[in-house]
Every structure is written in C-alpha cells, then in structure tokens.
Motif scaffolding. Sequence first.
Motif, short mmCIF file in Angstrom:
data_model
loop_
_atom_site.label_atom_id
_atom_site.label_comp_id
_atom_site.label_asym_id
_atom_site.label_seq_id
_atom_site.Cartn_x
_atom_site.Cartn_y
_atom_site.Cartn_z
N GLY A 1 -9.51 1.57 -13.14
CA GLY A 1 -11.03 1.29 -12.48
C GLY A 1 -10.80 -0.64 -12.24
N ALA A 2 -10.05 -1.34 -12.15
CA ALA A 2 -10.07 -2.52 -12.38
C ALA A 2 -8.96 -3.28 -11.47
CB ALA A 2 -10.23 -2.95 -13.42
N LEU A 3 -8.24 -2.48 -10.41
CA LEU A 3 -7.44 -3.20 -9.59
C LEU A 3 -8.30 -3.25 -8.27
CD1 LEU A 3 -5.75 0.08 -9.04
CD2 LEU A 3 -5.06 -1.58 -10.45
N GLY A 4 -9.84 -3.47 -7.83
CA GLY A 4 -10.39 -3.92 -6.88
C GLY A 4 -10.01 -3.34 -5.81
N PRO A 5 -10.01 -3.98 -4.29
CA PRO A 5 -10.16 -3.43 -3.54
C PRO A 5 -8.85 -2.90 -2.37
CG PRO A 5 -10.37 -5.91 -2.70
CD PRO A 5 -10.61 -5.57 -4.29
N SER A 6 -7.74 -3.28 -3.59
CA SER A 6 -7.13 -1.93 -2.98
C SER A 6 -6.58 -1.55 -4.11
CB SER A 6 -5.58 -3.55 -2.71
OG SER A 6 -5.26 -3.80 -3.87
N GLY A 7 -7.09 -1.23 -4.40
CA GLY A 7 -6.74 0.43 -5.31
C GLY A 7 -8.22 1.05 -5.54
N TYR A 8 -7.95 2.78 -5.38
CA TYR A 8 -9.31 3.02 -6.20
C TYR A 8 -9.64 2.94 -7.49
CZ TYR A 8 -8.12 5.61 -1.09
OH TYR A 8 -7.24 5.69 -0.53
N ASP A 9 -10.85 4.08 -7.89
CA ASP A 9 -11.42 3.62 -9.01
C ASP A 9 -10.69 4.47 -10.14
OD1 ASP A 9 -13.38 1.59 -8.58
OD2 ASP A 9 -14.93 2.21 -8.32
N HIS A 10 -10.40 5.68 -9.36
CA HIS A 10 -9.85 6.59 -10.39
C HIS A 10 -8.14 6.85 -10.55
CE1 HIS A 10 -9.44 7.78 -6.58
NE2 HIS A 10 -7.85 8.73 -6.78
N TYR A 11 -8.22 5.04 -10.76
CA TYR A 11 -6.34 4.57 -10.86
C TYR A 11 -6.52 3.08 -11.44
CZ TYR A 11 -4.52 8.10 -7.32
OH TYR A 11 -3.74 8.78 -7.06
N GLY A 12 -5.05 2.79 -12.18
CA GLY A 12 -4.54 2.11 -13.30
C GLY A 12 -3.02 2.21 -12.27
N TYR A 13 -2.26 0.21 -12.35
CA TYR A 13 -0.89 0.55 -11.83
C TYR A 13 0.04 -0.09 -13.15
CZ TYR A 13 2.31 -0.34 -7.82
OH TYR A 13 3.00 0.20 -7.08
N ALA A 14 0.78 0.34 -12.89
CA ALA A 14 2.03 0.31 -14.38
C ALA A 14 3.55 -0.18 -13.78
CB ALA A 14 1.93 0.19 -15.38
N GLY A 15 4.55 -1.32 -12.98
CA GLY A 15 5.52 -1.28 -12.60
C GLY A 15 6.08 -0.08 -11.58
N GLN A 16 4.98 0.20 -10.11
CA GLN A 16 5.07 1.04 -9.04
C GLN A 16 4.86 1.60 -9.13
OE1 GLN A 16 6.72 -0.93 -6.05
NE2 GLN A 16 5.83 -2.81 -7.28
N TRP A 17 3.85 1.81 -10.33
CA TRP A 17 3.44 3.09 -10.73
C TRP A 17 1.73 3.33 -11.30
CZ3 TRP A 17 6.48 8.27 -10.46
CH2 TRP A 17 7.99 7.91 -10.69
N TRP A 18 0.96 4.23 -10.49
CA TRP A 18 -0.45 4.24 -10.52
C TRP A 18 -0.50 5.26 -11.56
CZ3 TRP A 18 -3.48 2.21 -6.43
CH2 TRP A 18 -2.58 1.39 -5.98
N THR A 19 -1.17 4.77 -12.79
CA THR A 19 -1.89 5.16 -14.05
C THR A 19 -3.14 5.78 -13.47
OG1 THR A 19 -2.59 3.16 -14.95
CG2 THR A 19 -0.21 3.54 -15.25
#
Length: 402
Positions: free
Chosen positions: A318-336
């Motif tokens: 939910g914190a990725l901003g404009p280049s990520g959808y709200d239901h995702y996070g990110y870590a090491g080339q994977w979406w969490t």
Amino acid sequence: MADVTDQYLYRDALTTGKSWWERQGDLIMRRPFNEWTFTHMNRLLPTERVSRGGFRFPLAGRSRPLALTYRFDGREYTLPDLHRRTFTTAFVVLHRGELVHETYPGTFAGPRARFQLFSLSKSVTSMLIGIALAEGAIGGLDDPVTDYRPDFAGTAYDGTTLADLLDMSSGVGGLEKWDVPGADIKRFEAACLGRGTVLDVLRGARRTALPGARFNYSTLDSQLLGWVLEAATGRTLARYAAERLWSRIGADRDAYYWLSRSRPRTAIGGGSLNATARDVARLGLIMSHEGRIAGEQIVPRSWVRRTAVRNVPHLAVGALGPSGYDHYGYAGQWWTLAGDHRAFAGLGVHGQYLFVDPVADVVIVKTSAWPTEDDEPRDRETITALSRIAEHLSARSAVLTA
C-alpha cells in the motif's frame, strides 16, 4: 499461421499508414494477435537457449476440477469466469508440491507451449542473483553497480547499489508508462526491437530521486541487474540460468531468452524469458519450499526469506506510490501481499503470474493475453481469485488431516 500474420500486418499498415517496423512493438502486444506472439517469440526475435540438461523431476499428482467461487466487486465468479474475463492462456496449480489443477484456455497454449513471461523474468533474475551471491561471484548487496559495470560511472546509476536495483529504488528514470510516447520504457522497447541500443537507453536515463529513497518500478533497473550478473559470473544470462537453475529443476523443456535486435545483442533480464507453465510452477515450488526442489537446495534459504521482507516503509503493502497498485508491496524483484500467509508473486504485463503462498504451500501459474499491458481491475480480480484458491486448498487440507 505465418501467412495469416503477414496479412494481418499488411492490413494494419494500410489502415494506419505506418509500417510493421514502426509499429511492431504495439502489434506484438495487441489482441488477438498476442495469443500467437506470446507463445512464438522465438519466431519474431533472436534467442538464446536455456538448456534443461539431463535431470528430470516429473510433477506428482493429477489435474482435477477446482469447484470454487471467488467474490469480486460484490459478485461471485467461477474459475471459468476468471479465465474468460482475464484472457487466461495457461493455468497451473500446485498444492504441497503436487499438481492439482491444470488448464490451457489459450488458442495456441498447451503443456509444451513456452509462454512469454515479460516482467515475471525479473523474479527469475532475482533467484539467479541470490545464487551468485551465495557462490561469491557477487560480493554483497551494498556493492555499487560500477564495481561490476564501470562503464556506468558518470551516469545516473553512479552511486546506486545492487540493493537499490533489487528493490526498484535506484532513483533513476520516470514512471513506467507504456502509453506515453518517449517514456523510458517505450525507448527501451524500441531499442530492443532494433531502433537504437539498449545500452544507450540505460546510460541516458536521468536521476529523479536519491538512491534508496522511494520505489519506482523500472525495467531499466532490472536490465542493469542482469548485466551485473553477467559481468560477475562471466556468463550470459541464459547460460548462467541453465547451469545454476534450469538444469537442476527437472524442467520439461528448454527455456529461452529472446535477445535485442540491436547489437550487441542482449537478453532482457527484466522481461524476455519464455518457458512452459509447468516449468514456471517448478520455480514457484522452489520459492514455496525455501529454495529446495527434489531434495536439493537450489536458491539459498536466506535469499528466499528476503523476498518476504515487508519492514521497509516505502516498500510496504500500500505504500509503493504511483508506480505500484495499492494491494502490493515489493521486495527483491517480487511483489508482496498482505495477510498472515505472506504470499508473494512474480508479475508480467498482459497478465503473467507466478503466485506463491508458502503457508498454504500453494503455487499458481497464470499466463494471459490481456489487451493492454497494465490493467488494475483485472489484476485485482486475478489476485483475489488466486488468493481464494490458496485459501480453499488450505482449508480442504485442514479438514482432511483433522
């Protein structure tokens, strides 16, 4: 099919006044043509083989119907609804290491078809980085990019670390917008298809933030990560993937990377891997089982666990901003994803998914041929359905073992 393809392109050229050369990127991606191109990229671009070697690891189990529904936007849908609504071409589900469901709705799809994975390739590059780190070919994640690619000294990537690239926090480039002429990703695509060079696109990218300060999804970051891997190992991406990964997973078929038409030709570590759906499921099995498959440790356990990292504020769900959808996070080339199961996914444009729920021990591969590169409602519906499948299989197992 080649004759039909030629006729299609000829008609398009007459309609638009533009040649195949000018519009090839858009045409490759367009429905219904993309049902064919996404399973025949080796007919369109130069490639490099990723050999499966001699080891075989047949998937246990058998396909059977999954009689469940998922709720999305106030309505109940079935899996056939999902496939129809989201243009599924292949769908493979593993539970506890066994095949439990498999279907191929795509016109040119089947168990031996190799699918264009697009940015799901980034997650595979991440697995290879973890292997190279454990082997000592890469010194550490705090190493500057320029330690491996000194030709990037003086560019916007000077001062960027490998960790910054892995987490899409390099601070280089703007928003990845496929529908904006002149955007970095469109210039990158054009270079891959022979107009300009991929190297020039990356070297010419501009800094827009400090390294490590914010998330900005960037195929350019992943491309540079692949080049770092090649420089560190002394092997092409395809050869290293074959030696350290593909030949050890018991793959059904060789995979391949398509290469840029521009020279020097290069694999696209952020988007050009092609493989069967079952073989992609084997990669998910590795990630679900802390790096192991067929009794062998392939990817370091610590690297797999790093994928679950959710404590970096600007990478949180939910914190990725404009280049990520709200239901995702990110870590090491994977979406969490949120939730106690700590699920994560490798994703590619036009609806490519490798969904991993390590708690439920569920792996799902979905390839698709969406009409557009990005589609937030279709993505949200897909993740809702995949999460529901994991929940269903987990609950059923609990009942059977009670």
